[in-house]
Motif scaffolding. Structure first.
Motif, PDB file in Angstrom:
ATOM      1  N   VAL A  81       0.854  -1.187   0.000  1.00 42.72           N
ATOM      2  CA  VAL A  81       0.000   0.000   0.000  1.00 42.72           C
ATOM      3  C   VAL A  81       0.890   1.236   0.000  1.00 42.72           C
ATOM      4  CG1 VAL A  81      -1.774   1.318   1.223  1.00 42.72           C
ATOM      5  CG2 VAL A  81      -1.866  -1.182   1.217  1.00 42.72           C
ATOM      6  N   VAL A  82       0.648   2.122  -0.956  1.00 41.51           N
ATOM      7  CA  VAL A  82       1.366   3.390  -1.066  1.00 41.51           C
ATOM      8  C   VAL A  82       0.423   4.503  -0.647  1.00 41.51           C
ATOM      9  CG1 VAL A  82       2.577   4.965  -2.609  1.00 41.51           C
ATOM     10  CG2 VAL A  82       2.732   2.502  -2.990  1.00 41.51           C
ATOM     11  N   GLU A  83       0.861   5.340   0.287  1.00 41.91           N
ATOM     12  CA  GLU A  83       0.070   6.492   0.720  1.00 41.91           C
ATOM     13  C   GLU A  83       0.918   7.752   0.558  1.00 41.91           C
ATOM     14  OE1 GLU A  83      -2.430   5.371   4.492  1.00 41.91           O
ATOM     15  OE2 GLU A  83      -0.554   4.232   4.523  1.00 41.91           O
ATOM     16  N   VAL A  84       0.332   8.773  -0.032  1.00 41.48           N
ATOM     17  CA  VAL A  84       1.043  10.049  -0.219  1.00 41.48           C
ATOM     18  C   VAL A  84       0.177  11.163   0.357  1.00 41.48           C
ATOM     19  CG1 VAL A  84       2.036  11.674  -1.857  1.00 41.48           C
ATOM     20  CG2 VAL A  84       2.258   9.214  -2.262  1.00 41.48           C
ATOM     21  N   TRP A  85       0.745  11.902   1.303  1.00 38.73           N
ATOM     22  CA  TRP A  85       0.036  13.015   1.937  1.00 38.73           C
ATOM     23  C   TRP A  85       0.551  14.342   1.399  1.00 38.73           C
ATOM     24  CZ3 TRP A  85       1.879  17.183   4.671  1.00 38.73           C
ATOM     25  CH2 TRP A  85       0.911  17.990   5.320  1.00 38.73           C
ATOM     26  N   ASP A  86      -0.384  15.271   1.165  1.00 41.43           N
ATOM     27  CA  ASP A  86      -0.017  16.646   0.858  1.00 41.43           C
ATOM     28  C   ASP A  86      -0.969  17.572   1.604  1.00 41.43           C
ATOM     29  OD1 ASP A  86      -2.337  17.518  -0.928  1.00 41.43           O
ATOM     30  OD2 ASP A  86      -1.604  15.806  -2.073  1.00 41.43           O
ATOM     31  N   SER A  87      -0.662  18.847   1.652  1.00 39.15           N
ATOM     32  CA  SER A  87      -1.409  19.796   2.487  1.00 39.15           C
ATOM     33  C   SER A  87      -2.702  20.281   1.847  1.00 39.15           C
ATOM     34  CB  SER A  87      -0.529  21.003   2.816  1.00 39.15           C
ATOM     35  OG  SER A  87      -0.158  21.680   1.630  1.00 39.15           O
ATOM     36  N   SER A  88      -2.961  19.911   0.601  1.00 39.53           N
ATOM     37  CA  SER A  88      -4.162  20.372  -0.083  1.00 39.53           C
ATOM     38  C   SER A  88      -5.374  19.519   0.296  1.00 39.53           C
ATOM     39  CB  SER A  88      -3.970  20.317  -1.601  1.00 39.53           C
ATOM     40  OG  SER A  88      -5.186  20.604  -2.273  1.00 39.53           O
ATOM     41  N   ASP A  89      -6.518  20.173   0.503  1.00 40.25           N
ATOM     42  CA  ASP A  89      -7.756  19.452   0.811  1.00 40.25           C
ATOM     43  C   ASP A  89      -8.533  19.071  -0.449  1.00 40.25           C
ATOM     44  OD1 ASP A  89      -7.423  19.562   3.595  1.00 40.25           O
ATOM     45  OD2 ASP A  89      -8.276  21.585   3.684  1.00 40.25           O
ATOM     46  N   VAL A  90      -8.059  19.509  -1.609  1.00 35.11           N
ATOM     47  CA  VAL A  90      -8.777  19.249  -2.861  1.00 35.11           C
ATOM     48  C   VAL A  90      -8.533  17.805  -3.296  1.00 35.11           C
ATOM     49  CG1 VAL A  90      -9.059  19.932  -5.257  1.00 35.11           C
ATOM     50  CG2 VAL A  90      -8.543  21.661  -3.519  1.00 35.11           C
ATOM     51  N   GLY A  91      -9.619  17.077  -3.537  1.00 36.75           N
ATOM     52  CA  GLY A  91      -9.501  15.682  -3.919  1.00 36.75           C
ATOM     53  C   GLY A  91      -9.005  15.496  -5.340  1.00 36.75           C
ATOM     54  N   VAL A 176     -16.815   4.971   7.922  1.00 34.30           N
ATOM     55  CA  VAL A 176     -16.166   4.619   9.192  1.00 34.30           C
ATOM     56  C   VAL A 176     -14.676   4.376   8.980  1.00 34.30           C
ATOM     57  CG1 VAL A 176     -16.022   2.886  11.011  1.00 34.30           C
ATOM     58  CG2 VAL A 176     -18.257   3.694  10.245  1.00 34.30           C
ATOM     59  N   VAL A 177     -14.343   3.603   7.954  1.00 34.75           N
ATOM     60  CA  VAL A 177     -12.942   3.289   7.683  1.00 34.75           C
ATOM     61  C   VAL A 177     -12.156   4.560   7.361  1.00 34.75           C
ATOM     62  CG1 VAL A 177     -11.384   2.143   6.063  1.00 34.75           C
ATOM     63  CG2 VAL A 177     -13.350   0.911   6.961  1.00 34.75           C
ATOM     64  N   ASP A 178     -12.693   5.407   6.487  1.00 34.08           N
ATOM     65  CA  ASP A 178     -11.994   6.640   6.137  1.00 34.08           C
ATOM     66  C   ASP A 178     -11.857   7.557   7.346  1.00 34.08           C
ATOM     67  OD1 ASP A 178     -11.567   5.859   3.572  1.00 34.08           O
ATOM     68  OD2 ASP A 178     -13.174   7.059   2.688  1.00 34.08           O
ATOM     69  N   GLY A 179     -12.880   7.565   8.207  1.00 34.95           N
ATOM     70  CA  GLY A 179     -12.815   8.388   9.414  1.00 34.95           C
ATOM     71  C   GLY A 179     -11.712   7.933  10.354  1.00 34.95           C
ATOM     72  N   LEU A 180     -11.563   6.630  10.521  1.00 32.71           N
ATOM     73  CA  LEU A 180     -10.503   6.104  11.375  1.00 32.71           C
ATOM     74  C   LEU A 180      -9.127   6.384  10.783  1.00 32.71           C
ATOM     75  CD1 LEU A 180     -12.052   2.667  12.404  1.00 32.71           C
ATOM     76  CD2 LEU A 180     -11.747   4.687  13.855  1.00 32.71           C
ATOM     77  N   ARG A 181      -9.002   6.201   9.479  1.00 38.90           N
ATOM     78  CA  ARG A 181      -7.715   6.461   8.829  1.00 38.90           C
ATOM     79  C   ARG A 181      -7.333   7.937   8.918  1.00 38.90           C
ATOM     80  NH1 ARG A 181      -5.774   2.850   5.068  1.00 38.90           N
ATOM     81  NH2 ARG A 181      -5.217   4.488   3.612  1.00 38.90           N
ATOM     82  N   ALA A 182      -8.329   8.816   8.892  1.00 37.73           N
ATOM     83  CA  ALA A 182      -8.052  10.252   8.936  1.00 37.73           C
ATOM     84  C   ALA A 182      -7.478  10.687  10.281  1.00 37.73           C
ATOM     85  CB  ALA A 182      -9.330  11.040   8.639  1.00 37.73           C
ATOM     86  N   LEU A 183      -7.647   9.880  11.328  1.00 42.19           N
ATOM     87  CA  LEU A 183      -7.106  10.218  12.641  1.00 42.19           C
ATOM     88  C   LEU A 183      -5.617   9.920  12.750  1.00 42.19           C
ATOM     89  CD1 LEU A 183      -9.979   8.783  14.866  1.00 42.19           C
ATOM     90  CD2 LEU A 183      -9.571  11.178  14.310  1.00 42.19           C
ATOM     91  N   ASP A 184      -5.083   9.160  11.820  1.00 43.80           N
ATOM     92  CA  ASP A 184      -3.683   8.752  11.857  1.00 43.80           C
ATOM     93  C   ASP A 184      -2.780   9.932  11.489  1.00 43.80           C
ATOM     94  OD1 ASP A 184      -1.317   7.386  11.801  1.00 43.80           O
ATOM     95  OD2 ASP A 184      -2.064   5.734  10.588  1.00 43.80           O
ATOM     96  N   ASP A 185      -1.781  10.206  12.336  1.00 40.88           N
ATOM     97  CA  ASP A 185      -0.905  11.356  12.096  1.00 40.88           C
ATOM     98  C   ASP A 185       0.462  10.936  11.571  1.00 40.88           C
ATOM     99  OD1 ASP A 185       0.126  10.137  14.311  1.00 40.88           O
ATOM    100  OD2 ASP A 185       0.130  11.923  15.592  1.00 40.88           O
ATOM    101  N   TRP A 186       0.522   9.832  10.834  1.00 43.94           N
ATOM    102  CA  TRP A 186       1.802   9.317  10.353  1.00 43.94           C
ATOM    103  C   TRP A 186       2.548  10.313   9.474  1.00 43.94           C
ATOM    104  CZ3 TRP A 186       2.751   9.181   5.157  1.00 43.94           C
ATOM    105  CH2 TRP A 186       1.647   9.262   4.305  1.00 43.94           C
ATOM    106  N   HIS A 187       1.809  11.210   8.807  1.00 46.81           N
ATOM    107  CA  HIS A 187       2.425  12.135   7.849  1.00 46.81           C
ATOM    108  C   HIS A 187       3.180  13.276   8.506  1.00 46.81           C
ATOM    109  CE1 HIS A 187      -1.481  13.704   9.014  1.00 46.81           C
ATOM    110  NE2 HIS A 187      -1.026  14.904   8.719  1.00 46.81           N
ATOM    111  N   LEU A 188       2.968  13.503   9.803  1.00 46.07           N
ATOM    112  CA  LEU A 188       3.613  14.624  10.472  1.00 46.07           C
ATOM    113  C   LEU A 188       5.093  14.327  10.705  1.00 46.07           C
ATOM    114  CD1 LEU A 188       0.894  15.474  13.140  1.00 46.07           C
ATOM    115  CD2 LEU A 188       1.273  16.558  10.922  1.00 46.07           C
ATOM    116  N   PRO A 189       5.981  15.286  10.445  1.00 47.49           N
ATOM    117  CA  PRO A 189       7.410  15.068  10.696  1.00 47.49           C
ATOM    118  C   PRO A 189       7.650  14.670  12.144  1.00 47.49           C
ATOM    119  CG  PRO A 189       7.081  17.058   9.407  1.00 47.49           C
ATOM    120  CD  PRO A 189       5.715  16.602   9.844  1.00 47.49           C
ATOM    121  N   GLY A 190       8.437  13.642  12.348  1.00 46.45           N
ATOM    122  CA  GLY A 190       8.725  13.166  13.693  1.00 46.45           C
ATOM    123  C   GLY A 190       7.798  12.068  14.166  1.00 46.45           C
TER     124      GLY A 190
END
Length: 216
Positions: A81-91, A176-190
């Motif tokens: 699974v590849v996940e890429v985070w960016d600061s934009s809220d636009v889908g 529900v699944v997307d809501g739980l995943r959205a709580l994950d802060d893995w993308h934050l530095p540190g």
């Protein structure tokens, strides 16, 4: 990338990079190197390298110069699974690029290469676009660096106050699944690399991801 494996068959790595076009080849190279180190089959490595390159390029385009883009790789037996985070809220949107246009083909390629893909907004801001690629993962050999899940002692639990039933509403389960995943802060530095709190929606959720992504 630094790996923080949680079991011999669940391997995770997170990387942060500046939102520049020049960083994308480095992301692809580090992704390939990480997966090769995890003994992922070569065909899957090539596919993931293409997918992460397209998702990283898209993230760079919508980011500001002061932003950071984050990538997480999660490899298990049978998939990466590849996940890429960016600061934009636009889908993201799958467009219809012109025949000789160099833009607009990224998500078309991701859609073709991934068994499923989608995106979700993160509670702390921004969004994550993810894709799942089928892969073979060899067991980690003795002596290689790996962590293990903490062993927990089972605790007594009270009886349920009402019968336990399984929910079969795909739309509700997806939220529900997307809501739980959205709580994950893995993308934050540190933040410490860790497996996703919930896996990407599987067949039990109905796999509406490609259609939903086009309409998002």
């Amino acid at each position: 990338m630094t790996a923080a494996d949680r079991s011999p068959m669940i391997r995770v790595a997170v990387a942060h990079f500046p939102p520049t076009v020049a960083a994308v080849p480095e992301v692809r190279a580090r992704t390939a190197g990480t997966l090769i180190g995890w003994s992922v089959d070569t065909d899957a490595v090539s596919t993931v390298e293409l997918v992460v390159g397209e998702l990283a390029s898209n993230a760079v385009k919508v980011s500001r110069p002061q932003d950071v883009v984050a990538v997480r790789l999660t490899a298990t037996s049978g998939q990466v699974v590849v996940e890429v985070w960016d600061s934009s809220d636009v889908g993201p949107r799958i467009g219809s690029p012109e025949a000789f246009s160099e833009d607009g083909r990224g998500l078309v390629l991701v859609d073709a290469l991934c068994s499923t893909w989608s995106w979700y907004r993160v509670k702390s801001g921004g969004k994550v676009v993810w894709g799942e690629i089928r892969a073979e993962l060899q067991p980690m050999q003795p002596g290689t660096e790996a962590g293990r899940l903490e062993q927990r002692t089972a605790q007594p639990t009270p009886d349920p106050i009402r019968p336990v039933t399984f929910e079969e509403n795909p739309a509700l389960l997806r939220r529900v699944v997307d809501g739980l995943r959205a709580l994950d802060d893995w993308h934050l530095p540190g933040a410490r690399a860790a497996p996703p709190r919930t896996p990407p929606p599987a067949t039990a959720v109905g796999q509406p991801t490609r259609t939903a992504a086009r309409r998002a």
